[in-house]
Scaffold this active site. Structure first.
Site, mmCIF file in Angstrom:
data_model
loop_
_atom_site.group_PDB
_atom_site.id
_atom_site.type_symbol
_atom_site.label_atom_id
_atom_site.label_comp_id
_atom_site.label_asym_id
_atom_site.label_seq_id
_atom_site.Cartn_x
_atom_site.Cartn_y
_atom_site.Cartn_z
ATOM 1 N N LYS A 44 0.846 -1.198 0.000
ATOM 2 C CA LYS A 44 0.000 0.000 0.000
ATOM 3 C C LYS A 44 0.878 1.244 0.000
ATOM 4 O O LYS A 44 1.549 1.537 0.977
ATOM 5 C CB LYS A 44 -0.919 0.054 1.215
ATOM 6 C CG LYS A 44 -1.948 1.195 1.082
ATOM 7 C CD LYS A 44 -2.568 1.615 2.382
ATOM 8 C CE LYS A 44 -1.766 2.675 3.111
ATOM 9 N NZ LYS A 44 -1.793 4.011 2.504
ATOM 10 N N GLU A 79 10.305 0.822 10.270
ATOM 11 C CA GLU A 79 11.329 1.857 10.032
ATOM 12 C C GLU A 79 10.613 3.180 10.229
ATOM 13 O O GLU A 79 9.757 3.550 9.436
ATOM 14 C CB GLU A 79 11.905 1.701 8.632
ATOM 15 C CG GLU A 79 13.267 2.362 8.475
ATOM 16 C CD GLU A 79 13.142 3.770 7.960
ATOM 17 O OE1 GLU A 79 13.024 4.694 8.818
ATOM 18 O OE2 GLU A 79 13.137 3.956 6.743
ATOM 19 N N CYS A 90 13.471 10.490 6.886
ATOM 20 C CA CYS A 90 13.457 9.996 8.257
ATOM 21 C C CYS A 90 14.836 10.070 8.889
ATOM 22 O O CYS A 90 14.970 10.245 10.081
ATOM 23 C CB CYS A 90 12.913 8.576 8.306
ATOM 24 S SG CYS A 90 13.632 7.535 7.049
ATOM 25 N N GLU A 92 10.371 15.307 15.662
ATOM 26 C CA GLU A 92 10.696 15.239 14.241
ATOM 27 C C GLU A 92 9.843 16.258 13.482
ATOM 28 O O GLU A 92 8.614 16.215 13.558
ATOM 29 C CB GLU A 92 10.424 13.825 13.728
ATOM 30 C CG GLU A 92 10.843 13.621 12.292
ATOM 31 C CD GLU A 92 10.588 12.190 11.818
ATOM 32 O OE1 GLU A 92 9.534 11.630 12.154
ATOM 33 O OE2 GLU A 92 11.453 11.647 11.102
#
Lengths: 313, 508
Positions: free
Chosen positions: B212, B286, B320, B417
């Protein structure tokens, strides 16, 4: 001979011991990556035309051959003044660069034009002659009317760690130049690493260079984009520290319009607008001009013309 | 002549407003003495369909609902995308199961490898189309999709194709068998590349997949589905189900999925881990990061500045492993910040399809809002902001490259983040302090070290709690190198030999 050495040593003693400036290390991989990344800038249309016209005005049109004659130099000067017969908006070039004996001819041809006469000196290209002779070489070239002097550093001294001598010779050459601008050739192709190039750049600027220049054109490799970037970064740090703008001249191996535009991109994105002028950036080249003219004509006419439509000199 | 005059006049303009904070000394001027004309990559060779169905069992299958995917740089609608329902997901998983049982697990590994090679080659053949679509749909600069995303995607398929018939050498003495059906959910920051990271090792190891893609960037995964058709991959081996969170949730919690691989936010990762607790599904995550990029005074500073730029402005900071916390040795802080600001002035923000664009569009309005909120918080907490004075396009989602100085470890912008082009700059005095500050985060995905001293580099690398540590470089990816996190940045490794293990049952 020993007197000359003694006097140089005495002069060094007057200035105090030479302390090499704390030079920044250079990371080879990343500086080459950055230079390669800037080579991917897409320069088209109006940007290309403006860049190429600027490149013409930044050119030190050069002939440095044992077989140079007054006739050859006169012919080169004519090309320098009017690179493209039918288009006065192109050129003139920044300077004509010749050996000292050819300076009077160039001065005569270029008088009143604003095109500078540059002369190599200091026992070009090796520089391995006594200092007194090298300084005399400079004084005579200036006496003949050269207003720009392209000197070579003593690479042997640089590589053997005698930085004081490299520095001192540049200081004295600068003195010998009087009002003439001094371009200091590092001969980067013989220095072996970017760290040494960076150190030599710092020494040359500290010693009074108006320009730093990559190469004589007699050694391979000559100018490359990464070595030029290293020198531009040295110029930037010198500007940060002193506010003084030092010029840059890559020389040797620049043969195509595309390469020339790449160098302009390096300058624009490293030092900014103020350096995009012949006062602070020059190309040392003997075969670049016609490729630039060919590209300019291609942009104007939308068609490539044969090489014989452009005068060789 | 005019150009020269402009240049000289420009140089006299008063320095930028922030110059008062910069160390004393003259400022460079990056103006318009020689501007670059637009250089847009052609897009007329790209033929997008008006509507994309689901790719299930080797066929394009319609569903009830569709949603629009837009270009974040112009907000133009690019195509309608199927929104897979739980029933659609069920059909996709069933197709993957059939393909696994009947075809893929029985195929000779060398034959399997050939299919993976063919995908790699087809990606190369269609590189230009894939790059343009990636930049259109995701907003990233064409130079990045062209030079990074697409070639590294192909490289992943090439690399794992080679492993397909050599798994016995990867785990000597053990019997390595595929797991079955892998349910994979990927993010919007590297749509094609993440699909490659997920699909290539899964197929090479003999699994079938249901993947997906993210709802804002589904197009290149659908082009990858077309590639699977073009290389005659057996039906059901790769299934692409598009949709949003509900579709992803249906996929990862499906009872017949043997392995779940997720790349995305830590919050969603935690929910997936909770949902999978007590099941026999394998899981790799991850997740987010807040990497320290550590610059020592002895580093090659001009190249370190390039690394800082690459660390935080690559892909608009939607990375990331972005180097979003700059830790700089206090003695060179002012100089590094001055160099960094000058370098930022040359960043070209705008049309992602322009070959000279360095920083593209923010991926979505939602992400733009999140970035703006955190930047506001940084200002509120007393950090000092510098954003480049670039002209941003009227339409689309944009954020100017931004750095914060005077940031402390307790600021939100030093802990959370941001996932945008926003750098928080902190200082340190000793290597020990650098380690302490670098590790003081609940993330642990990556870190960068800039020093001219090899011994110091390795000393630090061994003490950083981060899955990837770059030395004198940043944001470098290669299929041979494992990638993955510590702490709340996730677990499991992708890439390299280590990237095979999550897709294998290893006996012995």
């Amino acid at each position: 001979m020993s007197n000359l050495v003694a006097s140089a040593t005495a002069r060094a003693a007057e200035r105090g011991p030479y302390i090499p400036p704390r030079t920044s290390p250079v990371d080879q991989i990343f500086v080459e990556e950055r230079a390669a990344a800037l080579a991917k800038r897409s320069i088209k249309k109006a940007t290309k035309v403006a860049g190429l016209k600027l490149a013409v005005r930044m050119m030190d049109l050069t002939t440095l051959e044992g077989k140079d004659t007054p006739g050859k130099v006169r012919s080169l000067c004519a090309k320098a003044l009017r690179p493209l017969e039918h288009d006065p908006s192109v050129g003139p070039v920044g300077a004509v660069c010749v050996y000292p004996n050819m300076v009077p001819v160039a001065v005569d041809c270029l008088r009143g034009s604003g095109v500078h006469v540059a002369s190599v000196a200091t026992a070009f290209p090796s520089g391995l002659s006594p200092l007194a002779i090298k300084l005399d070489d400079v004084r005579r070239a200036v006496g003949f009317g050269a207003d720009e002097i392209d000197m070579v550093i003593d690479r042997g001294a640089m590589l053997s760690g005698d930085y004081a001598r490299v520095y001192d010779e540049i200081v004295q050459t600068k003195e010998a130049c009087g009002h003439a601008h001094l371009k200091v050739i590092l001969e980067t192709g013989e220095l072996g690493s970017y760290d040494v190039v960076r150190h030599a750049s710092d020494i040359a600027m500290a010693a009074g260079a108006d320009f730093i220049k990559t190469s004589t054109g007699k050694v391979t490799p000559a100018a490359t984009p990464p070595v030029t970037l290293v020198m531009l970064e040295a110029i930037r740090d010198h500007y940060y520290a002193t506010g003084k703008r030092i010029g840059m001249k890559p020389a040797g191996g620049i043969r195509t319009a595309k390469q020339a535009l790449h160098y302009l991109v390096l300058v624009k994105e490293t030092l900014g607008d103020a350096w995009l002028t012949p006062e602070l950036f020059r190309f040392g080249a003997s075969t670049l001009l016609n490729d630039v003219l060919m590209q300019l004509e291609k942009e104007r006419t939308q068609a490539y013309q044969g090489a014989d439509y452009f005068s060789k000199e | 002549m005019t150009m020269q005059k402009t240049a000289q006049k420009k140089a006299q303009i008063t320095p930028r407003a922030d110059a008062a904070r910069a160390p004393a000394g003259p400022a460079l001027e990056f103006g318009d003495a020689w501007t670059y004309a637009p250089a847009p990559e052609a897009r007329d060779h790209v033929k997008l369909k008006g509507r994309y169905d689901l790719f299930v069992d080797g066929k394009w299958q319609p569903t009830k609902k569709y949603f629009d995917t837009i270009s974040p740089s112009t907000e133009e609608k690019l195509a309608e995308i199927a929104e897979a329902s739980p029933e659609d997901v069920d059909r996709a998983v069933a197709a993957a199961r059939r393909a696994f049982d009947r075809v893929w697990s029985k195929m000779k590994p060398a034959e399997r490898g050939k299919y993976v090679y063919r995908i790699a080659r087809r990606i190369q053949e269609k590189a230009r189309e894939l790059a343009v679509v990636e930049s259109l749909d995701g907003g990233k600069p064409i130079k990045e999709s062209r030079d990074v995303d697409v070639p590294i995607s192909a490289a992943h398929f090439f690399y794992y194709a080679g492993w397909a018939d050599k798994l016995g050498y990867a785990f000597p003495g053990a019997n390595a068998r595929p797991l079955g059906v892998a349910g994979q959910v990927i993010p919007w920051n590297f749509p094609l590349l993440m699909a490659a990271w997920k699909i290539a090792p899964a197929l090479a190891c003999g699994n079938t997949v249901v993947l997906k893609p993210a709802e804002t960037t589904p197009l290149t995964a659908l082009l990858l589905a077309q590639i699977c058709e073009e290389v005659d991959l057996p039906p059901g081996v790769v299934n692409i189900v598009t949709g949003a969170g509900a579709t992803g949730s249906a996929l990862v919690s499906h009872r017949d999925v043997d392995k779940v691989a997720f790349t995305g936010s830590t919050a969603v990762g935690k929910r997936i881990q909770q949902a999978l607790a007590g099941t026999n599904k394998r899981l790799t995550l991850e997740l987010g990061g807040k990497a320290a990029n550590i610059v020592f005074a002895d580093a090659a500073l001009d190249q370190a500045v390039e690394g800082i730029i690459a660390g935080i402005f690559f892909n608009q900071g939607h990375v990331c492993c972005a180097g979003s916390r700059l830790l700089v040795e206090e003695s060179v802080h002012d100089l590094v910040v001055k160099k960094l600001k000058d370098r930022m002035m040359t960043l070209r923000v705008g049309d992602p399809l322009d070959k000279n664009t360095d920083v593209g569009a923010i991926n979505s309005r939602m992400q733009l809002d999140k970035i703006a909120e955190l930047v506001k918080s940084g200002e509120g907490e007393g950090a000092e902001r510098f954003s480049t004075p670039c002209r941003l396009p009227q339409k689309g989602f944009w954020f100017a490259p931004t750095i914060f100085t005077h940031v402390t470890l307790s600021h939100r912008i030093a802990r959370e983040e941001i996932f945008g082009p926003v750098l928080s700059i902190l200082t340190f005095r000793t290597p020990e302090e650098a380690i302490e500050k670098a590790n003081n985060t609940f993330y642990g995905l990556s870190a960068g070290i800039w020093t001219d001293k090899g011994a110091k580099l390795f000393w630090l690398a061994n003490r950083l709690k981060a899955g990837v540590v770059w030395g004198n470089t940043y944001n470098k990816f290669d299929p041979t190198s494992p990638f993955g996190g510590y702490k709340e940045s996730g677990f499991g490794r992708e890439g390299g030999r280590a990237g095979l293990a999550p897709y294998l049952e290893i006996d012995g």
